[in-house]
Design an enzyme around this catalytic site. Structure first.
Site, PDB file in Angstrom:
ATOM      1  CD  GLU A 262      35.894  23.974 -26.122  1.00 40.04           C
ATOM      2  OE1 GLU A 262      36.438  24.814 -26.864  1.00 40.04           O
ATOM      3  OE2 GLU A 262      36.423  22.883 -25.829  1.00 40.04           O
ATOM      4  CE  LYS A 326      40.471  27.861 -25.945  1.00 43.02           C
ATOM      5  NZ  LYS A 326      40.268  26.712 -26.862  1.00 43.02           N
ATOM      6  CB  CYS A 380      39.580  23.730 -24.856  1.00 43.54           C
ATOM      7  SG  CYS A 380      40.204  22.361 -25.869  1.00 43.54           S
TER       8      CYS A 380
END
Length: 500
Positions: A262, A326, A380
């Protein structure tokens, strides 16, 4: 044994809550979890009123979450305008809020039944429903579901393929209730529940006896051990790219998928064509690169108003083959609630940058070229949300969790990995994990870690992608199964209490 009263009683419950949290990774002392939850059930039964039962649940939950979320304090070390010790204030406030859910569970369970088997059944159902609510309320924070302690318990963790992590939470509460029943000399009830739990654990060992099948897809997962302070330094982008490229293996005759974590490049990669060509030049024929970077959201006049935390797929020419944005963003990490007010007291986002992140559209399956199976990206902490990790109607062949666990203390990274393993079991899908500081790993479809790189180490994982299992019952039904199970347990407890 006399039940302690007042503050002493709540203090013991607080300690029991801390002890119960030691069942999670990295400690994996799951018997303490069973004892702790069993003590809470006993105290709920011994409470003089439902209000006291709620207080018991809150005191227990405060200790339980205080240890389970202590790693968050480390994130405040990177906050420029606030002293690092404020991180512990954040941990205390968060734990005080999360403790409301065990309090509600204890209150509702005591409302269903005062004691005995009916209380155990009601408590298992109410705890599970409260845990489900914790995963959705105020954007949700389903960190450390109680079912995660089932992972080291022989094969019990494999039950997540049927009823998910939430359903396993109900099983853990039932097993804890068996200890409470045995303490009350209800031998048949306690023995029967423990026997059923042991049988489920033994049944779960069967899929673990089968060796992990591997595909022909080769993965190179790079872990550069770049800390948060180094990443956001003045020349952080160039230093990070140089280190990642230096660690990335040279191309071979065998095509591979090169994976960086990430925000490996904390910059606007789609607006950096020379950088993309530089990355593509490190790929060989048939190679593919998957990495985290940022994407700007601009007005018609070009003014940047926000950003996406994104995963990019690049080819050998540096062309962007696909992008995933995301969906589930971290409050205070990726956006600042009530920004005007909090800025006034000196609080900013923990991640540097003037722009807040905006969410993407949700789970997506990205088709990939060159015979590489379609992937379901998770950035994440998206990986901790059960039942919401794959695109409806388009099942990927594998999951990819790119994360920045440099924020976490060591225990937090271990907890994150454990929850990633639960997602693989639930969906019957293998997973690759890539983080800058560890723990990077390859996980098979039964939740087994087949390759890993420890925290604080730089290097590369060279491994083949495991095969997927057939779709699981949980992957078909999602959270409806554990919610039905929880409702059924609560109803059985209520019915048993009414009959008596």
């Amino acid at each position: 044994m006399t039940v302690p009263a007042g503050r002493a009683r709540l203090g013991l419950l607080f300690i029991a809550g801390i002890a119960s949290s030691l069942g999670f990774a990295p400690w994996n002392l799951w018997p303490l979890t069973l004892i702790g939850i069993g003590w809470l059930i006993r105290e709920t039964a011994a409470a003089a009123s439902r209000r006291q039962a709620a207080r018991a649940g809150w005191a227990f939950g405060f200790g339980h979450f205080l240890l389970g979320t202590h790693w968050i304090a480390q994130a405040f070390q990177y906050q420029q305008d606030m002293p690092a010790w404020t991180g512990w204030i954040g941990v205390v406030l968060l734990s005080a809020y999360l403790a409301v859910f065990p309090a509600v569970a204890a209150l509702a369970a005591r409302r269903i039944a005062p004691a005995g088997l009916a209380l155990v059944l009601g408590f298992a159902g109410c705890w599970t429903l409260a845990e489900a609510l914790r995963g959705v309320l105020f954007s949700g924070f389903p960190w450390n579901p109680l079912g995660a302690v089932a992972l080291p318990m022989a094969g019990l963790g494999q039950g997540a393929a049927l009823v998910g992590a939430l359903g396993l939470s109900a099983v853990i509460v039932l097993a804890s209730g068996a200890l409470y029943a045995l303490g009350e000399r209800q031998w048949r009830t306690g023995g029967a529940i423990l026997g059923l739990t042991a049988a489920a654990a033994l049944a779960g060992l069967m899929p673990l006896r089968t060796p992990t099948g591997l595909t022909t897809t080769r993965l190179n997962i790079v872990q550069a051990d770049i800390g948060q302070d180094e990443k956001w330094s003045e020349d952080g982008v160039e230093r990070a790219v140089a280190k990642y490229l230096d660690l990335s293996p040279a191309p071979t005759a065998s095509p591979r998928v090169l994976i960086w974590p990430e925000a490996a490049i904390p910059d606007l990669l789609d607006e950096m064509p020379s950088m993309r060509r530089r990355l593509g030049a490190h790929l060989g024929p048939g190679d593919l690169m998957l990495l985290g970077a940022l994407k700007a959201i601009r007005e018609d006049d070009g003014t940047a108003i926000a950003a996406h935390n994104s995963l990019f797929a690049l080819d050998t020419e540096g062309g962007i083959l696909a992008r995933y944005d995301k969906k589930r963003l971290v409050p205070f990490g990726e956006f600042l609630p009530a920004r005007t007010l909090l800025n006034a007291i000196g609080l900013d986002r923990l991640a540097p940058g003037a722009l807040d992140f905006w969410p993407g559209p949700g789970p997506r399956t990205l088709p990939l070229p060159g015979g590489v199976p379609a992937v379901g990206p998770l950035i994440c902490y998206e990986v901790i949300f059960d039942g919401r990790v794959t695109e409806a109607g388009y099942r990927p062949a594998w999951l990819l969790n790119v994360s920045n666990d440099a924020w976490f203390a060591g225990a937090g990274a271990e907890m994150h990995l454990a929850q990633a393993r639960l997602r693989s079991i639930e969906e019957g899908l293998p997973m690759a994990r890539s983080t800058p500081t560890g723990i990077s790993a390859v996980i098979d479809a039964n939740g087994r870690v087949t390759a890993a790189m420890p925290r604080g180490q730089a290097g590369v994982i060279d491994a083949r992608l495991p095969e997927a299992n057939p779709p699981t019952l949980f992957s078909h039904a999602g959270r409806i199964l554990p919610l039905l199970l929880a409702a059924l347990l609560a109803l059985l407890g209520w019915s048993l209490a009414r009959r008596r």
